[in-house]
Design a protein around this motif. Structure first.
Motif, short mmCIF file in Angstrom:
data_model
loop_
_atom_site.label_atom_id
_atom_site.label_comp_id
_atom_site.label_asym_id
_atom_site.label_seq_id
_atom_site.Cartn_x
_atom_site.Cartn_y
_atom_site.Cartn_z
N ARG B 119 -0.05 -1.92 -12.62
CA ARG B 119 -0.43 -0.53 -12.33
C ARG B 119 -1.14 0.13 -13.50
NH1 ARG B 119 5.54 2.50 -12.49
NH2 ARG B 119 5.90 2.05 -14.69
N LYS B 123 -7.06 -0.87 -10.68
CA LYS B 123 -7.21 0.35 -9.88
C LYS B 123 -7.98 0.12 -8.58
CE LYS B 123 -5.36 2.64 -13.28
NZ LYS B 123 -3.92 2.93 -13.19
N SER B 124 -8.63 -1.05 -8.46
CA SER B 124 -9.50 -1.26 -7.31
C SER B 124 -9.20 -2.57 -6.60
CB SER B 124 -10.96 -1.25 -7.77
OG SER B 124 -11.79 -1.83 -6.78
N LYS B 301 -0.78 0.95 -6.94
CA LYS B 301 -1.71 1.04 -5.82
C LYS B 301 -3.14 0.88 -6.29
CE LYS B 301 -0.72 5.93 -6.26
NZ LYS B 301 -0.07 7.09 -5.67
N GLN B 303 -7.45 1.39 -5.00
CA GLN B 303 -8.35 2.00 -4.04
C GLN B 303 -8.90 0.89 -3.15
OE1 GLN B 303 -12.07 3.87 -5.38
NE2 GLN B 303 -11.24 5.75 -4.48
N LYS B 308 -9.47 4.93 0.15
CA LYS B 308 -8.11 5.46 0.05
C LYS B 308 -7.25 4.57 -0.85
CE LYS B 308 -8.17 7.50 4.66
NZ LYS B 308 -7.94 7.12 6.06
N GLU B 309 -6.12 5.12 -1.26
CA GLU B 309 -5.21 4.34 -2.10
C GLU B 309 -4.20 3.58 -1.24
OE1 GLU B 309 -3.73 7.02 -5.19
OE2 GLU B 309 -5.18 5.97 -6.47
N HIS B 310 -3.94 2.35 -1.64
CA HIS B 310 -3.00 1.50 -0.91
C HIS B 310 -2.01 0.87 -1.88
CE1 HIS B 310 -5.66 1.38 2.71
NE2 HIS B 310 -6.60 1.58 1.79
#
Lengths: 440, 440
Positions: B119, B123-124, B301, B303, B308-310
């Motif tokens: 984390r 980020k992607s 999570k 993007q 959106k974030e998952h």
């Protein structure tokens, strides 16, 4: 390794907490990550360097006749009560109680345990000399851990322990490690100078710290400048030759060299002024003969040729791999990042695709990547869609010795650029020539 | 390695504390030594086997695209409070306070820490899939550690953690490890059968224990006997092929296989009687998909392509190298000792000098030792002055696959004897023929 599939979290900003350049660069290059105060993860890039450092240490320990084992990290307090160190060791010892409420500790060092292993199975001088080492995590609960892995709480140590019947035998064992250390640091790209260290109540002259010169070193050191050019023992050094090793030891201790702790102003002033070198130094190894300090209280003895029992004479020999990595960086970097010595570089070569997605660039890079990998090279292939400028900066930052750069213009001519990270020299050549240069 | 210079403390007596054959043989062969309850040193012979096991695990993890790092042994309690496991984990967690009175623990596993690493830098979805593993010491404060390193408190674990955007992606990651495990155990000389394991509140079918059959196994297992002959995925398996890996998974889960915990009597009875295999088993690996169990509470999570974030979908994949070594012995030994599969044998060949000090025997052994070592073989040379009978017993006990025996009578004819440890077959041949057989 394709960078698009690798995990190398580069930091763009300089991390505020890093006071020295190696710490800063290791964080920026995504080599390490702090998990708790003074406790680090070695991320993939860092792990690769650490593995290469350990491989060299191991080869030289084995060459000198030391035998590898692996002792556990947790030890029983009992063992340390036998040697008297359980109470003597301060708050740096991490004391633990297990579920049965038995007192344990996270080993800060292993003299007691290795002596216990020795006494449980070695009974005769015929089984000597013996040198046992391991490369294992240790814990010292430093009040102020700092400088990244240079001074961390959980750290890795190669610690070797020698056992001999006599002080003379122990001196030979000591000289083996002395020569092995010279070779080890040299192969790591470092010039380490052995400096007399305090022997405390043990006395004698057999305690040396191996110091590398670096501006950010923690202590001031003083030595004759000729050390910088002394010959390193070759790979065919005969470690069984008492005289041969003694000659190496004598040569390397023939000139003045001392840390501030042991510094003798008058003796240093006897060195011709132009030959005096005073600088900052980082301790990267420590070897120490301590006679029967542990064998007596712990009853580690063997039957001698005289039929009588003798306490064995011991020495210990430490190198900290997790400290060596930043030490190497302190000694070898520039404004753009790390400059790895080839022997410990995480990758031998980085292939930079300046325009990923461009068919000609992709094909060229794949060709080079496949050919070099097949030839046994560790290759990092930057196949990401980052901008070329970002890729160049990353390649410089992580310090891989050679960059092979494929841009659309050069590739259209069947060429690539080869850049030497250390000198910055760039050379344009055909793709074939670039491959052939690194496929011996 | 000359045995006269090695450290291999053979026990003549059967150690009383050892209840199972692997524990007994590891102690007798001087592979391990207990330092505290459930805490072992790996002596040189054991360390060699452990290193070879780890090398194979590592190669297969890398082949499947997993990336190695190294997380520390000590963790902060905070991290485990985030996941909620700090309180939930029982007394098997070794809880520690450092000198600043901060609550720490000796990691029994690393889901929390690896999620924290993830984390902090990923980020992607473009950086996925990702699988990070390490081979590191763990500690579980078992109330009754036993069977030597089969069930110890301080133990080594290879634990891998996969991160994916979707459950489908996670299934592919799971299948990669599934295939990698089949290959790993096969290369270790073991036939491991994947058996459905409990998924608890996570649900689904993605949890398998890899079980080897051995009389001293801790649990009863039930499976179709055809598993014993199933094909192992080849070294050129395409780990990027979703379909290819799914086919491997489907094949290897097509027949009945369950531990007693998951046993379904009715389903097992549906297997034709002659095909039913019920036996004792040892768990040597466990793979588990647990979705967002840790990513949700810990906020891991990325993007997605939808902007959106998952929360990422995770799995974990464990193998215990310090347990595998005794498991291999349980599966491969006889009355005289261990029979190592070649891939993990501490030495490839042992050269036995039946009469050390006899010039012809010494010369012959030195010649063979030098030639095989030069050819890259790991050779143990028994150059001690023990009796021949003792040497034979030791060689059988430590289980090196090939023995080359040089006795005065054979050597006078320019011959030696080559013995296969497993079959016991002996063959007399010229010295040259013996060397050539092992120098490929």
């Amino acid at each position: 390794m394709r960078l698009s599939r690798y995990f190398m979290p580069i930091l763009k900003e300089n991390p505020k907490e890093a006071e020295i350049v190696s710490h800063r660069l290791m964080l920026r290059a995504g080599m390490i990550r702090q998990q708790s105060q003074g406790i680090y993860s070695w991320l993939p890039l860092g792990k690769r360097v650490l593995d290469k450092v350990n491989a060299i240490i191991r080869e030289e320990q084995n060459r000198a006749g030391a035998i590898e084992l692996s002792m556990p990290t947790l030890q029983s307090a009992e063992l340390w009560q036998e040697s008297g160190r359980y109470d003597a060791y301060g708050k740096e010892m991490l004391r633990i109680k297990d579920r049965q409420d038995r007192p344990m500790l996270y080993g800060p060092t292993n003299e007691e345990m290795v002596t216990d292993i020795f006494r449980s199975s070695i009974k005769s001088y015929k089984d000597l000399p013996l040198n046992l080492y391991h490369i294992q995590l240790k814990f010292r609960d430093e009040i102020r851990p700092r400088f990244g892995t240079m001074r961390s709480r959980e750290f890795m140590m190669k610690d070797a322990y020698s056992f001999d019947l006599t002080p003379e035998g122990a001196e030979h064992s000591y000289n083996k490690m002395f020569a092995a250390y010279l070779r080890t640091f040299d192969r790591l790209g470092l010039r380490a100078i052995p400096m007399r260290a305090d022997t405390g109540p043990i006395g004698g002259k057999l305690s040396h710290e191996f110091i590398i010169l670096a501006d950010t070193g923690e202590s001031e050191v003083f030595c004759h400048k000729d050390f910088v050019d002394f010959d390193i023992p070759g790979e065919h050094t005969d470690f069984d030759s008492v005289e041969g090793l003694q000659a190496i030891f004598d040569k390397w201790t023939s000139l003045y060299a001392a840390t501030s702790e042991m510094h003798d102003e008058a003796a240093f002033n006897a060195v011709p002024e132009g030959d005096r070198l005073s600088a900052r130094g980082i301790e990267v190894g420590h070897i120490f003969y301590f006679g029967t300090k542990y064998s007596e209280p712990m009853g580690a003895k063997v039957q001698g040729p005289d039929g009588k029992e003798h306490f064995v004479h011991m020495g210990s020999y430490g190198i900290g791999p997790t400290r060596l990595v930043p030490a190497i960086i302190e000694a070898s970097h520039d404004d753009n990042g790390i400059i790895w010595p080839a022997s410990v570089a995480p990758f031998d070569i980085v292939v930079i695709n300046m325009k990923a997605g461009d068919q000609a660039c992709d094909d060229t890079c794949e060709l080079i990547y496949a050919a070099l990998t097949k030839a046994g090279k560790d290759v990092l292939y930057d196949d990401t869609d980052d901008r070329a400028g970002t890729k160049f900066a990353t390649a410089d930052l992580i310090g891989v010795p050679v960059q092979i750069i494929a841009g659309p213009r050069a590739v259209a001519n069947g060429e690539v650029e080869v850049k030497d990270r250390k000198t910055g020299a760039r050379e344009t050549m055909t793709i074939e020539a670039a491959i052939n240069r690194f496929v011996a």
